[in-house]
Design an enzyme around this catalytic site. Structure first.
Site, PDB file in Angstrom:
ATOM      1  N   GLY A 254     -12.513  -4.982   0.945  1.00 22.73           N
ATOM      2  CA  GLY A 254     -13.934  -4.623   0.992  1.00 22.73           C
ATOM      3  C   GLY A 254     -14.371  -3.704  -0.140  1.00 22.73           C
TER       4      GLY A 254
ATOM      5  CE  LYS B  49     -20.176 -20.293   5.546  1.00 20.01           C
ATOM      6  NZ  LYS B  49     -20.502 -19.686   6.842  1.00 20.01           N
TER       7      LYS B  49
ATOM      8  NE  ARG C 222      -4.296  -1.652   1.643  1.00 23.16           N
ATOM      9  CZ  ARG C 222      -5.224  -2.087   2.481  1.00 23.16           C
ATOM     10  NH1 ARG C 222      -5.127  -1.822   3.767  1.00 23.16           N
ATOM     11  NH2 ARG C 222      -6.248  -2.777   2.033  1.00 23.16           N
TER      12      ARG C 222
ATOM     13  N   GLY D 194      -9.510 -10.081  -0.302  1.00 24.78           N
ATOM     14  CA  GLY D 194      -8.558 -10.603   0.673  1.00 24.78           C
ATOM     15  C   GLY D 194      -7.873 -11.917   0.333  1.00 24.78           C
TER      16      GLY D 194
HETATM   17  P1  AMP Z   1     -13.933 -16.448   0.814  1.00 29.73           P
HETATM   18  O1  AMP Z   1     -13.376 -15.673   1.981  1.00 29.73           O
HETATM   19  O2  AMP Z   1     -15.412 -16.503   0.752  1.00 29.73           O
HETATM   20  O3  AMP Z   1     -13.307 -16.022  -0.513  1.00 29.73           O
HETATM   21  O4  AMP Z   1     -13.520 -17.953   1.055  1.00 29.73           O
HETATM   22  C1  AMP Z   1     -12.199 -18.380   1.125  1.00 29.73           C
HETATM   23  C2  AMP Z   1     -12.149 -19.657   1.895  1.00 29.73           C
HETATM   24  O5  AMP Z   1     -12.928 -20.631   1.246  1.00 29.73           O
HETATM   25  C3  AMP Z   1     -10.766 -20.219   2.002  1.00 29.73           C
HETATM   26  O6  AMP Z   1     -10.400 -20.229   3.360  1.00 29.73           O
HETATM   27  C4  AMP Z   1     -10.892 -21.641   1.483  1.00 29.73           C
HETATM   28  O7  AMP Z   1     -10.213 -22.597   2.258  1.00 29.73           O
HETATM   29  C5  AMP Z   1     -12.369 -21.890   1.542  1.00 29.73           C
HETATM   30  N1  AMP Z   1     -12.803 -22.907   0.556  1.00 29.73           N
HETATM   31  C6  AMP Z   1     -12.661 -22.843  -0.760  1.00 29.73           C
HETATM   32  N2  AMP Z   1     -13.121 -23.956  -1.347  1.00 29.73           N
HETATM   33  C7  AMP Z   1     -13.575 -24.749  -0.367  1.00 29.73           C
HETATM   34  C8  AMP Z   1     -14.192 -26.054  -0.339  1.00 29.73           C
HETATM   35  N3  AMP Z   1     -14.414 -26.729  -1.480  1.00 29.73           N
HETATM   36  N4  AMP Z   1     -14.553 -26.549   0.854  1.00 29.73           N
HETATM   37  C9  AMP Z   1     -14.305 -25.856   1.987  1.00 29.73           C
HETATM   38  N5  AMP Z   1     -13.737 -24.643   2.029  1.00 29.73           N
HETATM   39  C10 AMP Z   1     -13.379 -24.094   0.859  1.00 29.73           C
END
Ligand code: AMP
Length: 396
Positions: free
Chosen positions: A377, A197, A37, A354
């Site tokens: 964000g 998710k 940054r 992130g």
């Molecule tokens: P996000 O912060 O929503 O981008 O999610 C990132 C997180 O999703 C990381 O910590 C990954 O380990 C987790 N992740 C990605 N694919 C999977 C999966 N198939 N099953 C469980 N966790 C996952």
């Protein structure tokens, strides 16, 4: 980027220029562990100082409640000074007498950093008195903190309403890159979205289906889409309450001419953890006692073939549980494919958010994308199609 007031042609000589920076950098044992940054701020500060402006840097740091010297910006001065290649003075408050006398002592071409904005609650509350106290310190306002542009705080949208406001070079580069990805992209455009998710990325997915030609899904969120299509996904992470949402997104995508690409195979294991035995199975053959933790090689090949037909991609979220090998393989392979197509000149590639920055760095491609946003964000809100309060005052 057109539509944004940039610094070109602005006469800053002898003027007090308030530069909103994001110096909220990671610090461990008093040392800055990632200077990205600060490095991205350097162009703006050097240009202004070179043009004989009196540069006053404003930033937040951490989440202090009131004045708390554990979150002072002062210890960062040597690192900032070194990365900017300029001497940096410090004032131990961002408004009032300490700030006013330090600004008054500045000579043309000099740089001053003010203490953490968040030592005053008026910053986050965008209080008029605090905003006016900040604005009194400058003649011109320059915002170079895209990563804070999703916040309607005093030093962001507030001061910009009281002084002539311009985008700094880092802000300009970020907005130009983002515009190329979703504002005015060269089609076909693909979005690659992964992560754990759907529930945290509903707005993002809803915005993307109306804008991109291909929506390539991976990671845990793809499981919910597969389950919504009736695929048996074993013990994989799934959001059962999101199945209808997934179906609705598929419906909207169909209507808008956006093709959703889901994994065709997966790396599965008994559980999420190190030392697991992983095997590759097709999506139709996921054992009931296994969970999908990464996309498999056939999915990677499929994504790669699709990317070859695209001109622009925007990426947020890993394709699997990339923190634990071998479940990083899918993310690494897709990242390398994007990097190679970008190097060949056939693809404009923008990544951000992130975990995505960490995943792309782990894949070793952080310098091979057209642009990687470290804005977190703000990047996500922009991908959600939101108008950012820090960007509005910089528009022509
Ligand atoms: P996000 O912060 O929503 O981008 O999610 C990132 C997180 O999703 C990381 O910590 C990954 O380990 C987790 N992740 C990605 N694919 C999977 C999966 N198939 N099953 C469980 N966790 C996952």
């Amino acid at each position: 980027m057109s539509g944004i007031r940039a610094l070109d042609g602005v006469d800053v000589a002898g003027k007090r220029v308030l530069v909103r920076a994001d110096l909220n950098v990671p610090v461990q044992d008093g040392r800055v562990t990632d200077t990205t940054r600060i490095d991205r701020l350097a162009a703006t500060v050097r240009e202004l100082a070179g043009k004989k402006a009196r540069v006053v840097l404003l930033s937040h740091f951490g989440r202090p409640r009131g004045r708390d010297l554990k979150e002072s910006l002062e210890p960062l001065v040597p690192a900032i000074s070194e990365r900017l290649g300029l001497k940096v003075a410090f004032a131990d408050d961002c408004i009032g007498e300490p700030a006013e006398s330090a600004v008054a002592a500045l000579r043309d071409g000099e740089v001053l950093l003010l203490e953490n904005l968040r030592f005053h609650k008026g910053e986050e509350k965008n209080e008029p008195d605090f905003t006016a106290a900040l604005a009194r310190l400058g003649d011109i306002y320059v915002d170079d903190a895209f990563s804070a542009a999703h916040r309607a705080h005093a030093s962001i949208s507030g001061v910009a309403g009281l002084l002539p406001a311009y985008a700094g070079r880092g802000m300009e580069a970020e907005l130009t890159a983002l515009d190329k990805a979703l504002g005015n992209p060269t089609h076909p455009v693909a979005a690659i979205v992964g992560g754990a998710k759907i529930s945290t990325k509903l707005d993002l997915l809803s915005n993307l289906v109306g804008r991109v030609d291909l929506l390539i899904l991976g990671g845990g969120m793809a499981n919910t889409f597969l389950a919504a299509r009736g695929v048996a996904i074993g013990k994989s992470l799934v959001e059962a309450e999101m199945l209808d949402q997934a179906r609705a997104i598929e419906e909207t995508a169909k209507k808008q001419g956006c093709t959703i690409v889901l994994p065709v195979d997966a790396l599965v294991a008994e559980q999420f953890g190190a030392g697991q035995t992983a095997e590759t199975v097709t999506i139709e053959n996921i054992p009931a006692d296994r969970m999908m933790l990464d996309i498999g090689p056939a999915s990677v090949a499929n994504i790669e073939a699709k990317l070859k037909t695209c001109r622009t991609i925007v990426w947020n979220g890993p394709m699997g549980a990339f923190e634990i090998p071998p479940f990083d393989s899918g993310t690494v392979a897709v990242a390398k494919a994007v990097a190679a197509l970008t190097k060949d000149g056939t693809l404009i590639s923008i990544g951000g958010g992130g975990d995505t920055v960490a995943a792309l760095a782990a894949a070793g491609v952080e310098n091979d994308f057209t642009y990687i946003s470290t804005a977190g964000g703000a990047f996500l809100e922009w991908m959600e199609g939101k108008v950012l309060p820090g960007v509005i005052p910089l528009m022509q």
